[in-house]
Design a protein around this motif. Structure first.
Motif, PDB file in Angstrom:
ATOM      1  N   LEU A   1       0.819  -1.217   0.000  1.00 14.13           N
ATOM      2  CA  LEU A   1       0.000   0.000   0.000  1.00 14.13           C
ATOM      3  C   LEU A   1       0.855   1.270   0.000  1.00 14.13           C
ATOM      4  O   LEU A   1       0.363   2.352  -0.303  1.00 14.13           O
ATOM      5  CB  LEU A   1      -0.937  -0.010   1.219  1.00 14.13           C
ATOM      6  CG  LEU A   1      -2.038  -1.069   1.089  1.00 14.13           C
ATOM      7  CD1 LEU A   1      -2.683  -1.360   2.428  1.00 14.13           C
ATOM      8  CD2 LEU A   1      -3.089  -0.619   0.081  1.00 14.13           C
ATOM      9  N   ILE A   2       2.143   1.106   0.341  1.00 16.01           N
ATOM     10  CA  ILE A   2       3.047   2.258   0.254  1.00 16.01           C
ATOM     11  C   ILE A   2       3.704   2.190  -1.121  1.00 16.01           C
ATOM     12  O   ILE A   2       4.287   1.164  -1.487  1.00 16.01           O
ATOM     13  CB  ILE A   2       4.108   2.203   1.377  1.00 16.01           C
ATOM     14  CG1 ILE A   2       3.405   2.169   2.730  1.00 16.01           C
ATOM     15  CG2 ILE A   2       5.057   3.375   1.285  1.00 16.01           C
ATOM     16  CD1 ILE A   2       4.334   2.165   3.910  1.00 16.01           C
ATOM     17  N   SER A   3       3.614   3.263  -1.858  1.00 15.78           N
ATOM     18  CA  SER A   3       4.130   3.248  -3.236  1.00 15.78           C
ATOM     19  C   SER A   3       5.653   3.152  -3.245  1.00 15.78           C
ATOM     20  O   SER A   3       6.310   3.476  -2.242  1.00 15.78           O
ATOM     21  CB  SER A   3       3.702   4.520  -3.966  1.00 15.78           C
ATOM     22  OG  SER A   3       4.423   5.614  -3.420  1.00 15.78           O
ATOM     23  N   GLY A   4       6.219   2.734  -4.381  1.00 19.37           N
ATOM     24  CA  GLY A   4       7.675   2.643  -4.516  1.00 19.37           C
ATOM     25  C   GLY A   4       8.373   3.946  -4.135  1.00 19.37           C
ATOM     26  O   GLY A   4       9.255   3.965  -3.274  1.00 19.37           O
ATOM     27  N   PRO A   5       7.981   5.091  -4.745  1.00 16.10           N
ATOM     28  CA  PRO A   5       8.656   6.358  -4.407  1.00 16.10           C
ATOM     29  C   PRO A   5       8.522   6.721  -2.924  1.00 16.10           C
ATOM     30  O   PRO A   5       9.453   7.253  -2.328  1.00 16.10           O
ATOM     31  CB  PRO A   5       7.935   7.390  -5.289  1.00 16.10           C
ATOM     32  CG  PRO A   5       7.449   6.592  -6.452  1.00 16.10           C
ATOM     33  CD  PRO A   5       7.099   5.242  -5.907  1.00 16.10           C
ATOM     34  N   GLU A   6       7.370   6.416  -2.313  1.00 15.18           N
ATOM     35  CA  GLU A   6       7.192   6.754  -0.888  1.00 15.18           C
ATOM     36  C   GLU A   6       8.093   5.866  -0.014  1.00 15.18           C
ATOM     37  O   GLU A   6       8.700   6.334   0.954  1.00 15.18           O
ATOM     38  CB  GLU A   6       5.712   6.612  -0.500  1.00 15.18           C
ATOM     39  CG  GLU A   6       5.387   6.820   0.973  1.00 15.18           C
ATOM     40  CD  GLU A   6       5.791   8.184   1.545  1.00 15.18           C
ATOM     41  OE1 GLU A   6       6.187   9.089   0.784  1.00 15.18           O
ATOM     42  OE2 GLU A   6       5.745   8.322   2.784  1.00 15.18           O
ATOM     43  N   LEU A   7       8.199   4.596  -0.383  1.00 12.32           N
ATOM     44  CA  LEU A   7       9.085   3.683   0.364  1.00 12.32           C
ATOM     45  C   LEU A   7      10.539   4.173   0.252  1.00 12.32           C
ATOM     46  O   LEU A   7      11.285   4.169   1.239  1.00 12.32           O
ATOM     47  CB  LEU A   7       8.945   2.283  -0.227  1.00 12.32           C
ATOM     48  CG  LEU A   7       9.184   1.074   0.675  1.00 12.32           C
ATOM     49  CD1 LEU A   7       8.405   1.153   1.968  1.00 12.32           C
ATOM     50  CD2 LEU A   7       8.821  -0.209  -0.085  1.00 12.32           C
ATOM     51  N   ILE A   8      10.917   4.621  -0.919  1.00 10.29           N
ATOM     52  CA  ILE A   8      12.285   5.134  -1.112  1.00 10.29           C
ATOM     53  C   ILE A   8      12.479   6.407  -0.281  1.00 10.29           C
ATOM     54  O   ILE A   8      13.522   6.609   0.337  1.00 10.29           O
ATOM     55  CB  ILE A   8      12.553   5.408  -2.615  1.00 10.29           C
ATOM     56  CG1 ILE A   8      12.561   4.088  -3.385  1.00 10.29           C
ATOM     57  CG2 ILE A   8      13.876   6.154  -2.816  1.00 10.29           C
ATOM     58  CD1 ILE A   8      12.566   4.225  -4.888  1.00 10.29           C
ATOM     59  N   ARG A   9      11.457   7.260  -0.239  1.00 13.00           N
ATOM     60  CA  ARG A   9      11.568   8.491   0.559  1.00 13.00           C
ATOM     61  C   ARG A   9      11.757   8.148   2.040  1.00 13.00           C
ATOM     62  O   ARG A   9      12.623   8.702   2.720  1.00 13.00           O
ATOM     63  CB  ARG A   9      10.304   9.356   0.373  1.00 13.00           C
ATOM     64  CG  ARG A   9      10.452  10.772   0.916  1.00 13.00           C
ATOM     65  CD  ARG A   9       9.116  11.499   1.028  1.00 13.00           C
ATOM     66  NE  ARG A   9       8.221  10.909   2.016  1.00 13.00           N
ATOM     67  CZ  ARG A   9       8.380  10.985   3.327  1.00 13.00           C
ATOM     68  NH1 ARG A   9       9.407  11.617   3.850  1.00 13.00           N
ATOM     69  NH2 ARG A   9       7.513  10.395   4.151  1.00 13.00           N
ATOM     70  N   ARG A  10      10.980   7.185   2.521  1.00 12.27           N
ATOM     71  CA  ARG A  10      11.103   6.798   3.937  1.00 12.27           C
ATOM     72  C   ARG A  10      12.481   6.199   4.207  1.00 12.27           C
ATOM     73  O   ARG A  10      13.121   6.486   5.214  1.00 12.27           O
ATOM     74  CB  ARG A  10      10.013   5.771   4.307  1.00 12.27           C
ATOM     75  CG  ARG A  10       8.613   6.326   4.402  1.00 12.27           C
ATOM     76  CD  ARG A  10       8.407   7.163   5.646  1.00 12.27           C
ATOM     77  NE  ARG A  10       8.633   6.422   6.884  1.00 12.27           N
ATOM     78  CZ  ARG A  10       7.686   5.875   7.640  1.00 12.27           C
ATOM     79  NH1 ARG A  10       6.423   5.992   7.286  1.00 12.27           N
ATOM     80  NH2 ARG A  10       7.994   5.234   8.745  1.00 12.27           N
ATOM     81  N   ALA A  11      12.931   5.333   3.290  1.00  9.96           N
ATOM     82  CA  ALA A  11      14.235   4.683   3.485  1.00  9.96           C
ATOM     83  C   ALA A  11      15.360   5.712   3.448  1.00  9.96           C
ATOM     84  O   ALA A  11      16.328   5.623   4.201  1.00  9.96           O
ATOM     85  CB  ALA A  11      14.447   3.616   2.419  1.00  9.96           C
ATOM     86  N   SER A  12      15.217   6.708   2.601  1.00  7.80           N
ATOM     87  CA  SER A  12      16.326   7.655   2.493  1.00  7.80           C
ATOM     88  C   SER A  12      16.339   8.599   3.692  1.00  7.80           C
ATOM     89  O   SER A  12      17.403   9.028   4.137  1.00  7.80           O
ATOM     90  CB  SER A  12      16.326   8.345   1.128  1.00  7.80           C
ATOM     91  OG  SER A  12      15.652   9.500   1.172  1.00  7.80           O
ATOM     92  N   GLU A  13      15.170   8.860   4.275  1.00  4.31           N
ATOM     93  CA  GLU A  13      15.123   9.629   5.529  1.00  4.31           C
ATOM     94  C   GLU A  13      15.861   8.858   6.632  1.00  4.31           C
ATOM     95  O   GLU A  13      16.663   9.415   7.378  1.00  4.31           O
ATOM     96  CB  GLU A  13      13.652   9.791   5.906  1.00  4.31           C
ATOM     97  CG  GLU A  13      13.320  10.950   6.800  1.00  4.31           C
ATOM     98  CD  GLU A  13      11.802  11.054   6.914  1.00  4.31           C
ATOM     99  OE1 GLU A  13      11.197  11.777   6.113  1.00  4.31           O
ATOM    100  OE2 GLU A  13      11.222  10.375   7.791  1.00  4.31           O
ATOM    101  N   ILE A  14      15.605   7.559   6.693  1.00  2.00           N
ATOM    102  CA  ILE A  14      16.287   6.687   7.658  1.00  2.00           C
ATOM    103  C   ILE A  14      17.790   6.721   7.387  1.00  2.00           C
ATOM    104  O   ILE A  14      18.614   6.895   8.290  1.00  2.00           O
ATOM    105  CB  ILE A  14      15.735   5.235   7.527  1.00  2.00           C
ATOM    106  CG1 ILE A  14      14.327   5.152   8.123  1.00  2.00           C
ATOM    107  CG2 ILE A  14      16.675   4.214   8.156  1.00  2.00           C
ATOM    108  CD1 ILE A  14      13.585   3.848   7.830  1.00  2.00           C
ATOM    109  N   ASP A  15      18.142   6.598   6.115  1.00  3.71           N
ATOM    110  CA  ASP A  15      19.552   6.514   5.721  1.00  3.71           C
ATOM    111  C   ASP A  15      20.331   7.780   6.075  1.00  3.71           C
ATOM    112  O   ASP A  15      21.488   7.720   6.499  1.00  3.71           O
ATOM    113  CB  ASP A  15      19.614   6.259   4.209  1.00  3.71           C
ATOM    114  CG  ASP A  15      21.032   6.068   3.729  1.00  3.71           C
ATOM    115  OD1 ASP A  15      21.645   5.068   4.139  1.00  3.71           O
ATOM    116  OD2 ASP A  15      21.534   6.928   2.978  1.00  3.71           O
TER     117      ASP A  15
END
Ligand code: SPV
Ligand code: MG
Length: 287
Positions: A58-72
Motif C-alpha cells: 500500500l506504500i508506493s515505490g517512491p514513498e518507500l524510497i523516501r522513507r528509506a532515504s530519511e532513515i539513511d
C-alpha cells in the motif's frame, strides 16, 4: 559523501558476517548504529506498520524510497531497501533503481513473488512465486539500470511458497547469473533446517543473506561456513517497542504518571542526545 554501497559491497567479500537490523524511522536507525550493527534494513513490514497499514504494497515505490532515504540520512551506516519490486514492470524497476541510487541507498532487495503483495510470514496469505525466468529478467533489468555500486539482493521465496530446496536452488542459480550480488534465502520454518540445507547445497558465486525471525541461528557457526554474509533482524525492534509501549500505556491509563517508574523510561536528555547526532557530526567534520 561516503559511498555507502561501495562499503557494503566491499564487506560482502570479507570473512565477517554483516548484521543488519530493521528500522522504521531515523531514531531507530540511530540506535542501531550506536549499538554497533553493520547496516540498516528499511523493511516493508515495519515501515508499513509505522503507517498503520498492512504489509501489502500500500506504500508506493517512491514513498518507500523516501522513507528509506530519511532513515539513511540519519546514520553513517549503509541502508538496504526492502523494495518488494518483484511484481513491478521492467521499466518501473529501472526508474526505481535510478531513484534509489540518487537517494544514496546502498542496497535493494527484490523478492520473487507475484502480486498482490503479502508479507512472507503471514501463514494465511497467498504466497505465489512469479516465474523464475521472468524474475531473472527483472534482476537483469535492475542490474543493468545501476550506474553505481548498489548491492542488488535477489530474495528467493521458494521455501515460503512451499516449493522446496530444489526449486530454491534452481532460482538462486538463475538470479545469480542474471546479476544479483547476494541471495536472500527466506524461510519461516521454526528451525534453521531449510536455510542450513540450502547453504550446504549452494555452490554459486554469490553470498547468502538470512532473515531469522521464526528460527534461531548462531552468527559464529554461520561465519565458519562462509556462505552466509548478511543477516537481518528485520522486525525485532518494532516488536519490542510495541510490547514496551503497550505495557506502559496500560500502566499510565490505570495509575497516571505516578504509576510510571522513572527507570522504565530514558531521560529527555537521552532523546536530545539522539536528536543531536547530526549536529555533532557536522561539528566534527568541520573541526
Ligand atoms: C520485511 O522486513 O519487510 C521483510 C522480511 O520483508 S519479512 O517480514 O520476514 O518478510
Ligand atoms: Mg518486506
Amino acid at each position: 559523501m561516503r559511498n555507502k554501497s561501495a562499503v557494503l559491497r566491499a564487506k560482502l567479500s570479507e570473512r565477517q558476517v554483516q548484521v543488519g537490523v530493521g528500522a522504521r524511522d531515523s531514531l531507530e536507525a540511530r540506535l542501531i548504529e550506536e549499538a554497533g550493527f553493520d547496516f540498516v534494513w528499511a523493511g516493508s513490514l515495519c515501515i508499513s506498520a509505522s503507517c498503520g497499514l498492512p504489509d501489502e504494497g500500500l506504500i508506493s515505490g517512491p514513498e518507500l524510497i523516501r522513507r528509506a532515504s530519511e532513515i539513511d540520512q540519519a546514520v553513517d551506516l549503509p541502508t538496504v531497501l526492502d523494495s518488494d519490486l518483484g511484481y513491478f514492470s521492467n521499466s518501473q524497476i529501472r526508474a526505481l533503481v535510478s531513484r534509489i541510487e540518487r537517494n544514496g541507498l546502498a542496497g535493494i532487495c527484490m523478492e520473487d513473488k507475484t502480486g498482490p503483495k503479502t508479507n512472507s510470514l503471514a501463514s494465511d496469505a497467498k504466497q505465489d512465486l512469479c516465474g523464475a525466468e521472468e524474475f531473472a529478467v527483472k534482476i537483469r533489468a535492475a542490474a543493468e539500470a545501476r550506474t553505481y555500486t548498489t548491492v542488488l539482493i535477489a530474495r528467493v521465496e521458494a521455501f515460503i511458497a512451499g516449493a522446496g530446496l530444489q526449486e530454491a536452488l534452481r532460482r538462486s542459480y538463475l538470479y545469480s547469473e542474471a546479476g544479483a550480488d547476494c541471495l536472500a534465502i527466506h524461510s519461516r520454518s521454526p528451525n534453521d533446517d531449510e536455510v542450513s540445507q540450502f547453504a550446504r547445497a549452494w555452490n554459486g558465486r554469490v553470498p547468502l543473506m538470512l532473515i531469522p525471525t521464526t528460527y534461531p541461528i548462531h552468527e559464529s557457526s554461520i561465519r565458519d561456513e562462509g556462505k552466509v554474509k548478511m543477516i537481518v533482524y528485520a522486525n525485532q525492534l518494532t516488536r519490542a517497542a510495541v510490547k514496551v509501549q503497550t505495557e506502559l500505556l496500560a500502566d499510565l491509563r490505570l495509575g497516571g504518571i505516578a504509576a510510571i517508574d522513572g527507570d522504565d523510561l530514558v531521560s529527555v536528555e537521552r532523546i536530545f542526545e539522539l536528536q543531536g547526532l547530526d549536529a555533532r557530526r557536522t561539528f566534527r567534520n568541520k573541526s
